[in-house]
Design an enzyme around this catalytic site. Structure first.
Site, PDB file in Angstrom:
ATOM      1  N   HIS A 580       0.840  -1.209   0.000  1.00 39.81           N
ATOM      2  CA  HIS A 580       0.000   0.000   0.000  1.00 39.81           C
ATOM      3  C   HIS A 580       0.868   1.250   0.000  1.00 39.81           C
ATOM      4  O   HIS A 580       0.658   2.162  -0.804  1.00 39.81           O
ATOM      5  CB  HIS A 580      -0.907  -0.047   1.234  1.00 39.81           C
ATOM      6  CG  HIS A 580      -1.734   1.176   1.457  1.00 39.81           C
ATOM      7  ND1 HIS A 580      -3.092   1.220   1.205  1.00 39.81           N
ATOM      8  CD2 HIS A 580      -1.421   2.411   1.935  1.00 39.81           C
ATOM      9  CE1 HIS A 580      -3.557   2.419   1.505  1.00 39.81           C
ATOM     10  NE2 HIS A 580      -2.559   3.157   1.958  1.00 39.81           N
ATOM     11  N   GLU A 581       1.856   1.282   0.898  1.00 42.19           N
ATOM     12  CA  GLU A 581       2.689   2.480   1.011  1.00 42.19           C
ATOM     13  C   GLU A 581       3.595   2.649  -0.203  1.00 42.19           C
ATOM     14  O   GLU A 581       3.813   3.768  -0.679  1.00 42.19           O
ATOM     15  CB  GLU A 581       3.510   2.443   2.299  1.00 42.19           C
ATOM     16  CG  GLU A 581       2.693   2.355   3.585  1.00 42.19           C
ATOM     17  CD  GLU A 581       1.640   3.448   3.728  1.00 42.19           C
ATOM     18  OE1 GLU A 581       1.753   4.500   3.070  1.00 42.19           O
ATOM     19  OE2 GLU A 581       0.679   3.233   4.497  1.00 42.19           O
ATOM     20  N   HIS A 584       1.629   4.142  -2.967  1.00 39.26           N
ATOM     21  CA  HIS A 584       1.352   5.578  -2.804  1.00 39.26           C
ATOM     22  C   HIS A 584       2.357   6.426  -3.581  1.00 39.26           C
ATOM     23  O   HIS A 584       2.048   7.554  -3.970  1.00 39.26           O
ATOM     24  CB  HIS A 584       1.384   5.967  -1.330  1.00 39.26           C
ATOM     25  CG  HIS A 584       0.037   5.935  -0.679  1.00 39.26           C
ATOM     26  ND1 HIS A 584      -1.084   6.498  -1.253  1.00 39.26           N
ATOM     27  CD2 HIS A 584      -0.357   5.412   0.512  1.00 39.26           C
ATOM     28  CE1 HIS A 584      -2.121   6.322  -0.446  1.00 39.26           C
ATOM     29  NE2 HIS A 584      -1.714   5.667   0.628  1.00 39.26           N
ATOM     30  N   GLU A 643      -5.976   6.494  -2.095  1.00 39.82           N
ATOM     31  CA  GLU A 643      -5.996   5.374  -1.154  1.00 39.82           C
ATOM     32  C   GLU A 643      -6.520   4.106  -1.816  1.00 39.82           C
ATOM     33  O   GLU A 643      -6.060   2.998  -1.508  1.00 39.82           O
ATOM     34  CB  GLU A 643      -6.843   5.732   0.073  1.00 39.82           C
ATOM     35  CG  GLU A 643      -6.291   6.868   0.915  1.00 39.82           C
ATOM     36  CD  GLU A 643      -4.950   6.526   1.547  1.00 39.82           C
ATOM     37  OE1 GLU A 643      -4.660   5.326   1.754  1.00 39.82           O
ATOM     38  OE2 GLU A 643      -4.179   7.457   1.830  1.00 39.82           O
ATOM     39  N   ASP A 647      -4.622   0.644  -1.985  1.00 38.35           N
ATOM     40  CA  ASP A 647      -5.200  -0.608  -1.480  1.00 38.35           C
ATOM     41  C   ASP A 647      -5.133  -1.707  -2.532  1.00 38.35           C
ATOM     42  O   ASP A 647      -4.735  -2.839  -2.251  1.00 38.35           O
ATOM     43  CB  ASP A 647      -6.660  -0.393  -1.068  1.00 38.35           C
ATOM     44  CG  ASP A 647      -6.806   0.307   0.271  1.00 38.35           C
ATOM     45  OD1 ASP A 647      -5.823   0.354   1.032  1.00 38.35           O
ATOM     46  OD2 ASP A 647      -7.907   0.804   0.556  1.00 38.35           O
ATOM     47  N   HIS A 708      -9.834   8.006   2.791  1.00 39.51           N
ATOM     48  CA  HIS A 708      -9.964   6.555   2.675  1.00 39.51           C
ATOM     49  C   HIS A 708     -11.434   6.202   2.458  1.00 39.51           C
ATOM     50  O   HIS A 708     -12.321   6.848   3.004  1.00 39.51           O
ATOM     51  CB  HIS A 708      -9.489   5.852   3.950  1.00 39.51           C
ATOM     52  CG  HIS A 708      -8.101   6.222   4.365  1.00 39.51           C
ATOM     53  ND1 HIS A 708      -7.834   7.372   5.086  1.00 39.51           N
ATOM     54  CD2 HIS A 708      -6.913   5.600   4.179  1.00 39.51           C
ATOM     55  CE1 HIS A 708      -6.528   7.431   5.314  1.00 39.51           C
ATOM     56  NE2 HIS A 708      -5.941   6.373   4.771  1.00 39.51           N
ATOM     57  N   ARG A 714     -13.090  -0.735   1.334  1.00 44.20           N
ATOM     58  CA  ARG A 714     -11.661  -0.933   1.120  1.00 44.20           C
ATOM     59  C   ARG A 714     -11.396  -2.412   0.831  1.00 44.20           C
ATOM     60  O   ARG A 714     -10.549  -2.755   0.000  1.00 44.20           O
ATOM     61  CB  ARG A 714     -10.854  -0.481   2.344  1.00 44.20           C
ATOM     62  CG  ARG A 714     -10.959   0.996   2.629  1.00 44.20           C
ATOM     63  CD  ARG A 714      -9.996   1.441   3.714  1.00 44.20           C
ATOM     64  NE  ARG A 714      -8.619   1.444   3.230  1.00 44.20           N
ATOM     65  CZ  ARG A 714      -7.610   2.011   3.896  1.00 44.20           C
ATOM     66  NH1 ARG A 714      -7.832   2.589   5.065  1.00 44.20           N
ATOM     67  NH2 ARG A 714      -6.390   1.987   3.395  1.00 44.20           N
TER      68      ARG A 714
END
Length: 746
Positions: A580-581, A584, A643, A647, A708, A714
């Site tokens: 996820h990070e 980003h 986000e 995800d 989010h 999600r």
């Protein structure tokens, strides 16, 4: 994951740091803090805090039985293909408790994964939401020793005098203060002394186009209520708006009474109604979040002289305003100083608004915005006065226990001191190595998957590969916080003067120090190694200005990670967070920054165009989710795009990395009591980290303010797009979890 230098960390993180999970309500209520700013001395922490202890979660009974049967052996045994170690039994018990096995995973995987959790957990009366994240955060907090002395409104009244007093609660303000009233002067005091930016958001941060230096930013401000929607929309928004106005009036009356002024309810109501009208116009002038999504369009660099020429209102002197702020840290600016203006449309509207209102109304508003942030630090009667507003806004009926507020505040504002205590008590050093290994595995998969993308050309793929390989990581905690005779740690708190008896003044001191630590960075080079968050935090972060991912010690625990639980759960938990990070760095915002953290267009026209086309699919997908809890409003596909991209990319990369791990290491033994493959367990643990529920009032807020998607979507959105999930759970095409149309960016 969780949004807040120069700005508060809450604000900074919202704008510059993307997270895996939004801020909790307690973090929103806590006094604004500054990034790595405003900490108290280490000695104060050592005296004021007990040791932070991380409580073990889930399946305590199962563990006791297991320990007894294994005769003290920590690791237990693996009999056949069933794992019976304590870590496996604990994980199995947690997963079983959280599940609803009666639900069809191909119809509603969120219910299947989280139905048991939702049935067993009731949102506490003090909370607006409750989730796995909130439980883990609760377990980080312990009771502060000692009592905090309350002195009612006296310290607040002293603070108000520093910023020109409150006209609605001052008998002679128009005669003694208004003739010499200066907007520049009062706004600068609010900023530099109380770290509070009202009307004009001026702060110091990394230059988006040159990540090695800092620069002054000018932006539209935050508002008293969570978003501009609360000032115009009906239904619950109107109820919040009415409660907010009544809250204003009540506090103003209380301050008048404390100053022994005559009771004049009609005057107070009229004055605060003007304040509400003024703030509504300010809210209307701000640009909606959906229209501020492209940072490349927000960025406008100019000199102070050009700023003065472009945005002059009521003889407002921009150079004087900014110099007054910067003089608090002995930094000089002149008309040729460069600034970056983010809020161009807002500043164009501000002139007309300011000209319509008197100095007393504007000053009433400034002071109100300062007061509302300090309510949590005052005595119980002030908190009681905001109860109706909090009920309308959050749906909560009780305040947090005082000790919990104090622990949250100390942890949020003394990150490294508290982090050192937390790490010493709970964090296994081996976790750093294991998580670093996971990062490398998932980064490798991200790079490999670039070859699958038909929408991206070769040149852009190579740039993406370079950026991915250049991502820096911070894991657990900064090493220096554990050093003995720690001069560096002590230095972080050296310029703070605290009293063990004056809690309110300590908070004001913290705000001052935080503001100054941020502002003085203007003439300092950017320290790329500094940590952007403390260790005792259940969250993870990506900074586009640093091209850096951060995984604090607080999130490196079950269900996200444990060296004792199966790797399927680690890849589905912290592995997904890592993916996820990393993703980003390539979402709709992160993609605008290069490998060095500079806002630079490294995309070919072909790839940029197709990125937007791929992203539009997700905008429509998530924008079609209707959230009944929020009054049937639809999720904003635009606001949540970054986000959602993260995800989707995160779970895809983590799963592929797990498959590679299986090829190298072989199959894992099954978990007891679960007739599920480890591929299924991967997706189950991914879903279960998002188990949680909201109050309707908070749902109405978060659907407008949270970048989010709601927890359920999600999970649903990411897995509906992932063919591998449908294969693992044997979902037929056309079922809810295996729709014919799927979206993919990375």
């Amino acid at each position: 994951m969780e949004n807040e230098v120069g700005k508060s960390v809450d604000n900074q993180m919202d704008k510059y740091i993307v997270t895996i999970m939004g801020k909790s309500e307690s973090q929103m209520d806590i006094v604004e803090k500054t990034t790595k700013s405003g900490k108290k001395p280490w000695s104060f922490v050592a005296i004021g805090l007990a040791v932070l202890l991380l409580l073990m979660t889930c399946a305590a009974v199962a563990l006791v039985i297991l320990y007894a049967s294994s005769r003290g052996s920590y690791y237990g045994t693996n009999s056949g293909k069933i794992c019976t170690t304590p870590g496996c039994v604990t994980a199995a018990a947690r997963i079983i408790q959280n599940m609803d096995p009666t639900a069809d995973p191909c119809k509603d995987f969120y219910q299947y994964a989280c139905g048991g959790w939702l049935n067993r957990h009731v949102i506490p009366e003090t909370s607006s939401r409750y989730s796995i994240f909130d439980i883990l955060r609760d377990e980080l907090e312990i009771i502060l020793k000692g009592l905090i002395e309350q002195r009612d409104s006296l310290p607040l009244l002293e603070a108000l005098r520093m910023v020109g007093d409150w006209p609605v609660a001052s008998a002679d303000w128009s005669k003694t203060k208004e003739p010499s009233w200066s907007m520049e002067e009062n706004l600068s005091i609010m900023n530099s002394r109380f770290n509070k930016r009202v009307l004009i958001d001026m702060f110091v941060w990394n230059d988006d186009r040159d990540s090695s230096r800092h620069i002054i930013y000018i932006d539209q401000p935050s508002l008293g209520m969570p978003s501009r929607d609360y000032y115009f929309n009906g239904d619950n928004y109107q109820r919040v708006r009415e409660a907010y106005l009544q809250f204003m009036i009540t506090i103003a009356k209380m301050i008048r009474e404390d100053k022994n002024m005559s009771k004049d309810d009609s005057f107070v109501q009229e004055e605060m109604a003007k304040v509400m009208e003024f703030e509504t116009e300010i809210a209307n002038a701000t640009t909606p979040a959906e229209e501020r999504h492209d940072v490349t369009l927000l960025y406008n660099k100019m000199t102070l002289a050009e700023l003065q020429e472009e945005f002059s209102f009521n003889e407002f002197n921009w150079t004087f305003f900014i110099q007054r702020i910067m003089s608090s840290v002995n930094v000089q600016v002149d008309p040729e100083e460069e600034v970056v203006v983010y809020g161009m449309p807002y500043l164009q509207e501000l002139k007309a608004i300011i000209s319509k209102y008197s100095a007393s109304t504007i000053q009433n508003y400034l002071i109100w915005r300062l007061v509302i942030d300090r309510i949590s630090s005052l005595s119980r009667r002030f908190k009681d006065a905001r109860a109706s507003y909090r009920k309308a806004l959050y749906g909560t009926t009780l305040e947090e226990a005082r000790w919990r507020e104090c622990v949250s505040y100390v942890n949020n504002n003394m990150e490294n001191a508290v982090g050192a205590m937390y790490v010493r008590e709970t964090f296994a050093g081996e976790s750093k190595r294991m998580v670093r290994d996971l990062i490398e595995k998932i980064r490798e998969v991200f790079v490999e998957t670039l070859d699958e993308l038909q929408w991206m050309d070769k040149a852009s793929k190579e740039k993406a590969r370079e950026k991915a390989m250049a991502i820096k990581e911070q894991i657990g905690y900064p090493d220096y916080i554990l050093e003995d005779q720690n001069e560096k740690l002590d230095l972080e708190y050296a310029n703070l003067n605290f009293s063990e008896h004056n809690y309110f003044e300590n908070i004001l001191e913290n705000l001052r120090a935080g503001a100054q630590k941020s502002l003085k960075k203007l003439r300092e080079r950017v320290d790329q190694d500094i940590w952007i968050i403390g260790a005792a935090v259940v969250n993870a972060f990506y900074s586009p200005n640093r091209n850096q991912i951060v995984f604090p010690a607080g999130i490196l625990q079950p269900p996200f990670f444990s060296k004792h639980q199966p790797q399927a759960l680690n890849f589905g938990g912290i592995g997904m967070v890592i993916g996820h990070e990393i993703t980003h760095g390539f979402d709709d915002n992160g993609r605008n920054f290069d490998k060095d953290g500079n806002m630079l267009d490294w995309w070919s026209n072909f790839s940029a165009l197709h990125f937007k086309e791929q992203s539009l699919c997700m905008v429509h997908q998530y924008g079609n989710y209707t959230w009944e809890l929020a009054g049937g409003q639809n999720v904003s596909g635009i606001s949540t795009l970054g986000e959602n991209i993260a995800d989707n990319g995160g779970v895809r990369q983590a799963y592929k990395a797990y498959l590679k791990w299986l090829e190298q290491e072989g199959k894992e033994p099954k978990l007891p009591g679960l007739n599920l493959s480890h591929k299924q367990l991967f997706f189950l643990n991914f879903a279960q980290v998002w188990c949680g529920s909201y109050r309707p009032e908070y749902a109405s807020q978060s659907i407008k303010t949270d970048v989010h998607s709601p927890l359920k979507y999600r999970v649903m959105g990411s897995l509906q797009n992932f063919e591998a999930f449908s294969e693992v759970f044997h979902c037929k095409k056309g079922t809810a979890m295996h729709p014919a149309g799927k979206c993919r960016v990375w």
